[in-house]
Structures are given as structure tokens and as C-alpha cells.
Design an enzyme around this catalytic site. Sequence first.
Site, PDB file in Angstrom:
ATOM      1  N   HIS A   5      17.991  58.963  22.966  1.00 37.61           N
ATOM      2  CA  HIS A   5      18.810  59.273  24.150  1.00 37.61           C
ATOM      3  C   HIS A   5      17.908  59.828  25.240  1.00 37.61           C
ATOM      4  CE1 HIS A   5      21.951  60.607  26.758  1.00 37.61           C
ATOM      5  NE2 HIS A   5      22.916  60.621  25.851  1.00 37.61           N
ATOM      6  N   HIS A  46      24.443  52.063  25.869  1.00 31.08           N
ATOM      7  CA  HIS A  46      25.138  53.329  26.080  1.00 31.08           C
ATOM      8  C   HIS A  46      24.997  53.747  27.552  1.00 31.08           C
ATOM      9  CE1 HIS A  46      25.580  57.743  25.737  1.00 31.08           C
ATOM     10  NE2 HIS A  46      26.338  57.482  24.696  1.00 31.08           N
ATOM     11  N   GLU A  55      29.974  53.347  23.393  1.00 34.64           N
ATOM     12  CA  GLU A  55      30.158  54.011  24.696  1.00 34.64           C
ATOM     13  C   GLU A  55      29.349  53.270  25.761  1.00 34.64           C
ATOM     14  OE1 GLU A  55      30.779  58.493  23.090  1.00 34.64           O
ATOM     15  OE2 GLU A  55      28.706  57.899  23.167  1.00 34.64           O
ATOM     16  N   GLU A  95      33.037  57.286  30.574  1.00 33.06           N
ATOM     17  CA  GLU A  95      32.801  58.683  30.181  1.00 33.06           C
ATOM     18  C   GLU A  95      32.471  59.528  31.407  1.00 33.06           C
ATOM     19  OE1 GLU A  95      29.893  59.145  27.063  1.00 33.06           O
ATOM     20  OE2 GLU A  95      29.683  61.291  27.487  1.00 33.06           O
ATOM     21  N   CYS A 136      30.041  67.027  25.321  1.00 30.95           N
ATOM     22  CA  CYS A 136      28.989  66.786  26.329  1.00 30.95           C
ATOM     23  C   CYS A 136      29.543  66.849  27.757  1.00 30.95           C
ATOM     24  CB  CYS A 136      28.335  65.435  26.093  1.00 30.95           C
ATOM     25  SG  CYS A 136      29.496  64.079  25.876  1.00 30.95           S
TER      26      CYS A 136
HETATM   27  O1  FUB Z   1      24.619  61.693  22.512  1.00 27.86           O
HETATM   28  C1  FUB Z   1      24.790  62.813  23.341  1.00 27.86           C
HETATM   29  C2  FUB Z   1      26.022  62.644  24.183  1.00 27.86           C
HETATM   30  O2  FUB Z   1      27.148  62.508  23.326  1.00 27.86           O
HETATM   31  C3  FUB Z   1      26.052  61.387  25.012  1.00 27.86           C
HETATM   32  O3  FUB Z   1      25.453  61.484  26.257  1.00 27.86           O
HETATM   33  C4  FUB Z   1      27.497  61.122  25.109  1.00 27.86           C
HETATM   34  O4  FUB Z   1      27.796  59.817  25.512  1.00 27.86           O
HETATM   35  C5  FUB Z   1      27.966  61.430  23.722  1.00 27.86           C
HETATM   36  O5  FUB Z   1      27.728  60.344  22.889  1.00 27.86           O
HETATM   37 ZN    ZN Z   2      30.070  63.263  27.977  1.00 23.49          ZN
END
Ligand code: FUB
Ligand code: ZN
Length: 658
Positions: free
Chosen positions: A190, A267, A319, A335, A415
Amino acid sequence: MATKITDAFWRRYQSIVKNEMLPYQWKVLNDEADICIERERDDSSIPNEKSHAIENFKIAAGQSAGNHYGWVFQDSDVYKWLEAAAYTLENDMDQELKELADKVVDLIGSAQEEDGYLGTYFTIEAPERKFKRLSESHELYCAGHFLEAAVAYYGATGNEKAVGMACKLADCIDRHFGKEEGKIRGYDGHEEIEIGLMRLFHLTGEERYLNLSRFFLYERGADNAFFEKQKAEDPNQTPLIQGLDKFPLSYYQVHKPILEQDTAEGHAVRLVYMCTAMADAAEASGDEKLLNVCRKIWRNIVDRRMYITGGIGSTVIGESFTFDYNLPNDTMYCETCASVGLIFFAYQMLRNEIRGEYGDVMERALYNTALAGMALDGKHFFYVNPLEVNPESSRRDPGKSHVKAVRPEWLGCACCPPNLARLLASLNHYVYLKKETTVYSVLFMNCESEFETEKGSLFVRQETEYPYKGTVRFLLRQNGDEELGFAVRIPGWANRYTVEWNGQIVDVKSKDGYIYFRKRFTDDTITLQFDMEIEVWEANPLVRADIGKAAVSRGPFVYCAEGIDNGENLHLLKLDAQAGFRYSYDAQLLGGVGIIKAFGYRQVPKPGALYHKMNDLGGETETEITLIPYYAWANRGVNEMRVWMRRKDSAKPFDIPN
Ligand code: FUB
Ligand code: ZN
């Protein structure tokens, strides 16, 4: 640059952050709030008993006993809270909040290991797994959030301790990652560390942080078997997050080297965070190749993959983005964090090249999806921001468990709420942008600012009734004798505008969505008048979900219809866009909103058979349709909502020859 927001609309939000969100979120992070934590979708692996985020730090610091609880990235909730607190203190110093935030910094400091490593899950539960499962671990994601918080905290309070900890953490990461022999040549699943490192670089001027951020960006997808190899070598085969391994490489934006990526894949939050860092690094290092990638991905998002509300992410699965023009209104993801990230990306693009469309997208995402992420009370939050909701579907259709009809008190994955808090509290950083000796206005709100340039300082006071009225006045005064530049964005929705210079109408042509002035400003006034009309929008006909439908906006707000105003079965309504609209401001409703009344029809369902012949249509009754700004929906209980309304087009007789 220092901007002080004085605007009633935004100050209200900033005081909600200060007086409601921060105290409420603090309680939640300490497990002291008596609330129901909902899973964001029907998935029993989502931890939702408690937050435990502060307790995790206490355990890691040796101040408490027990186990880590929650996601491996639970720490990031605390970092985002701290960042929001920092901007809040920057706006309004408050001793009590500062003392609390100082204590949080101390606690984080006590949880930081000798070598700079910071990450409560791994410190408590799995020290031997540090940096060994980066596709899932979020170690660098959390680190990036801490770096951002520390830089913000230093900016607000001058607290050097947090920045010292941030440098220690960044140095630890620098020792472990890189191209040199013995270092890990890889990246986090991420993106976020790249943003944090850029911010630390801007604060400290330490080139190593810029280089490390660029390293992570350029390594992305260079060896796209990196995650697989790490996993194979990990002696512990227990996943850190269930199910992530079922996603394709594009979920992590590692399907191709970044310079070859030209569409928004995977994502959505990860993608926009990656792009934010790329655009920032491109500007800082003059890297035109990186900027070109950003431009291509930007075009793909804005021209083909973004909702009219500034939401992104068309599916709950991963997502994620899906494909061009695939923008379903009732199963999408959108989101809150993704729109927050889109705002960051847009602002960084604007720093690279002055184009009004970047500000337009910031405005679209901010006034619509981002604001919708929170209830008017500041204590309920949407993770997913639908454009169409039928509460019964959300309850009974297993494919729509993520589409909530009211905002939960908290979420298993939390988050979004603190992400929104940090955005709202930091808005003063996005109102303008300064480059060399020119100041560019980006967002419209009442505020006062002082900009230092190498040719003297410029004071700007902005006065407006935005977002309700389209007049914006700038009062400009400088010290210094040389000419300075001032530029104003013309919002993309404005069909017409006039510009006055010290009371006289002037003819100024816009360039890429901006109009420019270069003068020695001595108490000068620029007044812009945008026609804030009600606009009716159609989507590109390739958007299957929106064909034959219309959406309504006024100024920066996209509107929607709610069941409470319009009765059940909103899909039976048809909007007659030709019939005109009435607009009025209602100070009592939903904290004060502009309401649009439209003319339309309600189809009367035929009782009985499920199918009937075309010529046997039920009737239609004329009706008034009430629309409210999208951000304010779901504040009056559970009910239906839709943004895209069916359109009533006049039926033309069409003679088909025999
Ligand atoms: O993975 C960390 C956070 O949680 C992400 O940015 C969101 O989309 C959620 O999956
Ligand atoms: Zn979020």
C-alpha cells in the site's frame, strides 16, 4: 504561506473536527466510546470488537500487557488522528489538545524501537516477520502516515521530538531498503511511505528522503514477482491479512513498471496515493517521465473512471477501479479515503502545471464525496459513498452489504474518519498555491493569507458567499516595488463570468482555466462574478449505468433526491429537465442547505403481473421533485437516495413504414 480561514461554511467543519471528531475519535481509539463498530461489509474476518489502537501502542511501549488487536495497520488511525490534531492546533492553538497530542507523540516515541523501527503489530506479535511480507504488512504505509503526522505536528507546534522520531524511522527504512547489496529491493503493498518521505524531504531538505521515495516509486512493478518471492521465503506462512493474495498484481499497482502504467488500476486509495507521491517527486526532482505517467493516469480517471460526485473505485472487490465507463451507481465503492487521496493528487498536479481542471476535481471531490463521508454531527461515517441506495437492497442483497443507508458510528476498518478529519483541518493548505512570484487561487472561501515571495510579501483577503453565491472578491496588497502575479481559477461549471478590477469591468481571457494578473498590488480589488446556475448533466453515453438519466448540480454541489422528501421508489421518478427549477436556501434544514425543486413525473406501477405489454403502461402523475446537496444525504434516518434521475424526454412519434 499562511492562510487563516474565516469562512462560515468551512469554519463550521473545522470546529466539528476540533470539538466533535477529535474528542470522539480519541475516545474510540481508547475504547472508551459506547458505540457499535460496524463491519464495512459482510466479511467475518474484519475485526470489529474494538479499536484498541492506543492500547496497541501501550503494549508495544511496555506500559501495558496483552496482545495486539485489529488490523496490521491499526497504528495509522492514531497517526491520522495526530495529523488532524496538528492542523487543528495550527488553526486554533488549544493547550489541552496540545498536551494530549504531545502525550500521543511521547507514547509513539516509547513504542519506537532503538533502531527506529515503528509498528506495534510487529513489535508485539511478530518481530521476526518485520519487512518479510510487504504485500500485506502495511509497515511502510503506517510509517508514511507517521511521517506525515510528524511533519504536520512540527509545522503546528514546533515540536521537534516527533520529527526526530520520523527521521529515525525514515533512516531505519533507508538502511533496510535500496538497490545496494543486502538491502530489500522492494516496496510496500500500500503506497503511502512515498508521500511521507516527500513531506519529510520538503521539511528537512534531506535528499536521502527524496531519493528513497523515488526508489520506492521506481521499484514498483520493476520486479513484479517481488511479493511472490517474499511470500515464498517467509518461514511463517500465516497471512497477515486474509484474502489479499487473491487479488491480481494490478491491485497493488505492480502489474507493470510505473513508467508503463497509463490507466488507473487496482485499489483506488493505493493508486491515488501513488500518484500523489509521483506528482510530488516529479516536481521536486524535475522528473518529466514521472509527470507524464501522472498526466496519463489523471486523464484516465477524470475522463473515464470518476463519478460525478468525485468518487472513485467502481467495485467493492479489492476496493478497486474496474474499466473505462464502468460506473455502477448502486454497487460502487467510492471510498471516502479515495476521494481524499484524489484531492491530494489533484493538488500535486496543480503544483506541476497550472490547469483549472485540477482545482475543479478538488472541488468536486471535496464538496461531494469527501463531505458525504461524515454525518452532520461529526460522529457517524461512511466508508462507501453510493450514488444510489435502496435500503432494502443494502439489507437483503448480499452483494450490497457494503452499501450502507446510514453512516455507522465507527467501522471495523477505520481508515476514513481520521483521513477526513485531517483533510478538513488542513484545508488552509489547499486554498492557494504559490509558485515563484505568483499566487494561484484554488478554492473559494473567506480567508486571509500572507505569502512570502523573493520579491516581497503579498497579503490577500478573499471575501465570498461561496458555495452559495458566485461572487468572489480578492483584496490584494503587497510590500516591495516589483510586480507580483495573482491568478484565479475559473470553475469549470461556470458558463459565464465577469471580472472587475478596482470596480471596472475588464476583459481578461482565461488560459487553461485561470485568469492572470501581474501588477504592483496596492490595495487593489479583483471581483469575479460566476453565474451559479443550476446545471443538468448527462454522462457520456458509454456509461451504461447513466444512460437516459440526468444529474443536477449548482456551483460545486452535486444534488440528489432522498426518499424522505420524495417518497419511496425513487426509480419511478422522471425529471423534466426542460421545465426549469426553483432554488432556495433553507437555513433550518440539514445545517443550512440550498434546495432545488424540480418538475417531473412519477410513474404509477401497474398492480398485478410482473410483465405486461407496452401499450398497457400504467400512468404517470406530475410531481415536484426535491433535491438536496449530495453531501447532506442520510442525515434524516434510513431512506432511499439517488443522484442520477431518470429523464423524461418528450416522446416524438416515429412512423415506421410498413
Ligand atoms: O489498507 C489500508 C486502508 O484500509 C486502505 O487505504 C483502505 O482502502 C482500507 O482497505
Ligand atoms: Zn478509508
